[in-house]
Motif scaffolding. Structure first.
Motif, mmCIF file in Angstrom:
data_model
loop_
_atom_site.group_PDB
_atom_site.id
_atom_site.type_symbol
_atom_site.label_atom_id
_atom_site.label_comp_id
_atom_site.label_asym_id
_atom_site.label_seq_id
_atom_site.Cartn_x
_atom_site.Cartn_y
_atom_site.Cartn_z
ATOM 1 N N GLY A 468 -3.838 -4.965 0.394
ATOM 2 C CA GLY A 468 -2.601 -4.994 -0.386
ATOM 3 C C GLY A 468 -2.893 -5.233 -1.846
ATOM 4 N N SER A 469 -1.838 -5.590 -2.569
ATOM 5 C CA SER A 469 -1.980 -5.718 -4.010
ATOM 6 C C SER A 469 -2.414 -7.122 -4.428
ATOM 7 C CB SER A 469 -0.643 -5.348 -4.673
ATOM 8 O OG SER A 469 -0.416 -6.129 -5.822
ATOM 9 N N TRP A 470 -3.418 -7.153 -5.305
ATOM 10 C CA TRP A 470 -3.900 -8.432 -5.848
ATOM 11 C C TRP A 470 -2.782 -9.126 -6.605
ATOM 12 C CZ3 TRP A 470 -4.095 -9.178 -11.234
ATOM 13 C CH2 TRP A 470 -4.715 -10.368 -11.669
ATOM 14 N N THR A 472 0.547 -8.809 -6.303
ATOM 15 C CA THR A 472 1.610 -9.341 -5.441
ATOM 16 C C THR A 472 1.168 -10.667 -4.825
ATOM 17 O OG1 THR A 472 2.147 -7.056 -4.931
ATOM 18 C CG2 THR A 472 3.162 -8.739 -3.547
ATOM 19 N N ASN A 548 2.494 -7.837 2.261
ATOM 20 C CA ASN A 548 1.608 -7.258 1.247
ATOM 21 C C ASN A 548 0.271 -6.857 1.867
ATOM 22 O OD1 ASN A 548 0.579 -6.644 -1.411
ATOM 23 N ND2 ASN A 548 -0.500 -8.611 -1.329
#
Ligand SMILES: Nc1ncnc2c1ncn2[C@@H]1O[C@H](COP(=O)(O)OP(=O)(O)O)[C@@H](O)[C@H]1O
Ligand SMILES: [Mg+2]
Length: 605
Positions: A468-470, A472, A548
């Motif tokens: 997922g996104s760092w 987020t 996420n």
């Protein structure tokens, strides 16, 4: 404005007469079952003139602090009867608070500031906003000189942990804070307590200069040395809330008490003689009714006459409205300009000095460094694996990432609890609105934790190989930490002492842990508890992190279900929707902390 070595930057305003008549003050004692009012002051008359220095004496518990609090408009509970006059007007409580400089018994200073910074900080808050910084600097320079603090002006105030200025110097700084607004009346509550006799003499000599320059000075004091006692021109003696002597201590005291049948032994200190004679024990012990004797004495007659004289003069010189000034927060309606000014001053002095303080940084960074090292070595690379055990492990790590900052917030509680007396003193002095203080704190913590959170999350994201996104993940962690900090502030403000505050927060966080959808999946929570899962803020943090991490995961199954499906999070919105809920909780916790700070006062007076 030029600072001439001899003259102060602004002329010292001369003092104002403080007169009071038939003053009585009582409180209802909540501890007793009988709701009888407890009378703390009864039928007091007196006048304090400019240029005079009055000693307020009496055994401990006689009501000295209470009288000063009442006269300075600092009482928040209880019933007050009688009349108080100030100069040529009848002041409101706020005017009293504003016009009287009050140096409280206990020094409440900011340990991480230097003497000069402490004075500048207070000057920026208490003096008019419209005044230039140069003028404020001049005034502080003058106070530093008048108080003999030149040599230590760049020394840290310090506290019991970090060495700083001496007790006598701290007391002088405290007196300096009271002088910054150039008050016409100065009250000092036991300014010599805790000082050795030489330092006490120094401090009192200084106070005496303030009186000689025309201010009205009233000072409570316990067993003063003869040298200190000589400074006083008047003595106001209290016993169990009533006046037993008001007159010249050097000329009138001995003859008066001898006339009542209490011989004075040559060489004894007069102050000890009068205090022991009237109140060293209880009334029962001495058996003599000093209160009635005083009431019948010419001195009492004199006090009443003086009051009448002040009151008549007041009637003649038409009602003078006390000049209003914008330097007292408690007196003004809320203004955005003032709020921003206070915020700037708080951040400039308080936050900046905290950032330079190793202990402050250590408390906030230490756990993150330690945990990041341990967690990194435990979960190395597991986030990228697609087997079932790694899946469970990674979920557990994400749970930890929401729980650790919540527990970590407990570390913030002690500093707030210890800072409480300072906060109350500053608020009483009208330094700032409660909301300015809280928002400044929130910004201070928010700024410093950006760096620490970024470090922590970056290390784990890359070493564990989280999906997922760092960004987020970082935002979720950061917001969880901010929620924890505000909960810590709420506990620190609302609970009576450090022990309770320290116990309540972890207990609350632990109960949250049960309802986050990890140890028991939300769908399996019994109906009676279901509502509660909705108000556990950490649950939304956990969901945001899980969604996420797993929303793009198509090939790992837990018991034939996709991970999010297994945890019942497939219908819980997007990660950012959960973050939005978390943010709403943050706002709610800030409001909660505000009410705890503003409405609950553990300093009853
Ligand atoms: N808010 C209050 N509620 C109940 N009792 C109080 C309160 N404030 C002061 N007292 C009591 O009033 C008495 C006088 O207190 P104080 O003025 O502090 O004495 P001191 O002369 O030592 O300064 C004490 O017995 C104290 O316990
Ligand atoms: Mg006291």
């Amino acid at each position: 404005m030029e600072l001439d070595d001899k003259s102060p930057p602004t002329p010292i305003k001369s003092g104002k007469t403080v007169a009071f008549s038939n003053l009585s003050y009582s409180v209802t004692d909540n501890q007793k079952t009988t709701k009888e009012p407890k009378i703390l002051l009864q039928g007091l008359n007196g006048v304090f003139y400019p240029g005079e220095m009055t000693a307020l004496m009496g055994a401990s518990g006689a009501g000295k602090t209470t009288l000063l609090d009442v006269l300075a408009g600092r009482k928040t509970v209880g019933t007050l009867k009688g009349e108080i006059l100030l100069g040529s007007s009848k002041p409101t409580r706020n005017q009293l608070r504003h016009e009287m400089g009050y140096v409280e018994q206990f020094d409440t200073l900011v340990p991480t500031l230097t003497v000069q910074e402490m004075l500048m900080y207070t000057a920026e808050l208490k003096r008019p906003m419209s005044e230039s910084l140069a003028v404020k600097t001049d005034i502080v320079g003058h106070v530093v000189k008048e108080l003999g603090l030149k040599d230590v002006k760049d020394t840290l105030i310090g506290n019991s942990l970090a060495r700083g200025v001496s007790g006598g110097q701290a007391k002088r700084v405290n007196i300096g804070l009271g002088m910054l607004t150039e008050p016409r009346v100065l009250f000092l509550d036991e300014p010599t307590t805790g000082l050795d006799s030489a330092t006490a003499d120094d401090v009192m000599q200084l106070v005496q200069t303030l009186a000689t320059k025309g201010r009205t000075v009233v000072c409570t004091i316990h067993s003063p040395s003869s040298q200190v006692f000589r400074c006083f021109s008047k003595l106001y003696l209290l016993h169990l809330g009533r006046c037993v002597f008001f007159g010249d201590p050097h000329k009138q005291a001995v003859p008066y008490f001898e006339s009542l049948g209490y011989p004075y032994l040559m060489g004894d200190s007069i102050s000890d003689y009068v205090v022991f004679t009237t109140g060293g024990g209880t009334k029962g012990n001495s058996g003599f009714d000093f209160e009635s004797a005083y009431e019948a004495s010419p001195m009492a007659e004199e006090a009443k006459k003086s009051f009448e004289a002040v009151a008549t003069r007041m009637l003649k010189e038409e009602e003078v409205v006390l000049e209003s000034s914008d330097s007292d927060a408690s007196q003004r309606p809320f203004s955005i300009g003032r709020f921003l000014h206070e915020l700037r001053v708080l951040l400039k002095y308080r936050s900046w000095s905290n950032y330079k303080d190793g202990q402050y940084i250590g408390q906030r960074l230490g756990d993150k460094v330690l945990f990041s090292l341990i967690l990194m070595s435990l979960y190395w690379g597991q986030g990228g694996e697609t087997n079932v055990p790694s899946m469970y492990n990674t979920s557990a790590l994400l749970l930890l990432l929401t729980v650790l900052p919540s527990y970590g917030a407990a570390a913030y509680v002690p500093s707030l609890v210890m800072e409480r007396p300072l906060f109350f003193r500053e608020r009483n002095d009208g330094c700032f609105y409660t909301v300015s203080y809280l928002i400044a704190k929130a910004i201070e913590e928010a700024i410093i934790s950006t760096v620490f959170s970024a470090y922590f999350i970056t290390v784990l994201y890359f070493t564990v190989d989280l999906q997922g996104s760092w960004f987020t993940l970082l935002v979720t962690f950061y917001l969880t930490l901010q929620c924890g900090i505000m909960l810590g502030y709420t506990c620190g403000a609302a609970l009576p002492n450090m022990e309770t505050a320290n116990a309540v927060l972890p207990t609350y966080v632990t109960t949250c842990l049960f309802f986050m959808g990890f140890f028991i999946i939300i769908d399996d929570v019994p109906d009676g508890w279901r509502w509660y899962t909705n108000i556990v803020h950490m649950r939304y943090a956990f969901q945001a992190m899980m969604i996420n991490n797993y929303e793009n995961n198509e090939n790992v199954f837990l018991e034939d279900k996709l991970v999010l499906n297994y945890y019942g999070m497939d219908n819980e919105g997007s990660a950012w929707e959960n973050i939005a809920v978390l943010f709403a909780f943050y706002v709610f916790f800030v409001i909660l902390a505000y009410f705890a700070l503003a409405k609950l006062s553990h300093v009853k007076r």
